[in-house]
Design a protein around this motif. Structure first.
Motif: not given
Length: 197
Positions: A5, A9, A60, A64
């Protein structure tokens, strides 16, 4: 390894095959971040990734919007790969080669989220020591969360500030929380003791 994400992503990152790691699976990682998403807005979170390995979890968080991120691992190859990947994607990740326990003992910084993925083969006492060091050193911010990934053979439910756990396949995530009220209560007790003296 796939970023699931955020800004990157779907991007695949391919670490060298000779690194001594056991990366968190995409399924487990997605489940973990679904839980964290219910507690945090990732933008600007200060993150500590212990036993960072390939940097899977660090990337990750970075995708984000979390920043800054500190990734700690004892293996030179892992740290080198994290630094290379962070530079390639312009992630604000500081990769540090260090024994995790020595790092925690010397650390004076605080973090919103601390994630630890030690080798599953480490004994119960070693896992417990991670929890003890983090809270002894006040490394977690108020309203912060620590997550430790481990196997079913390790039990952390009895440790200080344990909140809940989630099981995904052969992996368990134990969550620890430090509500603001806990620190306020500690400060009140300290103030009362000081007045009595």
């Amino acid at each position: 390894m796939r970023i699931i994400s955020g800004k990157y992503k779907g991007r695949r990152i391919n670490p060298p095959k000779n690194l001594p790691v056991r990366p968190t699976t995409d399924m487990s990682k997605e489940a973990l971040f679904n839980v964290l998403n219910n507690h945090f807005s990732f933008e600007g979170l200060k993150v500590l990734d212990l036993f960072a390995g390939t940097g899977n979890i660090s990337y990750e968080f970075a995708s984000r919007g979390s920043s800054p991120i500190t990734s700690v691992d004892g293996d030179f190859g892992c740290v080198k790969f994290i630094k290379q990947t962070a530079a390639e994607y312009d992630f604000n990740i500081a990769a540090t080669k260090s024994d995790v326990f020595k790092f925690l003992e010397k650390n004076n910084a605080t973090f919103d989220i601390i994630f630890a993925d030690p080798p599953y083969a480490l004994d119960q006492a070693t896992f417990e020591r991670i929890v003890v060091l983090v809270f002894e050193k006040n490394s977690l911010n108020q309203d912060g969360m620590m997550v430790i990934e481990h196997s079913k053979y390790t039990k952390l439910d009895h440790m200080i500030h344990f909140s809940f756990k989630k099981t995904y396949g052969g992996s368990i995530f134990s969550f620890f929380e430090l509500p603001a009220s806990d620190n306020e209560e500690d400060e009140d007790l300290f103030d009362e003791d000081s007045e009595e003296e």
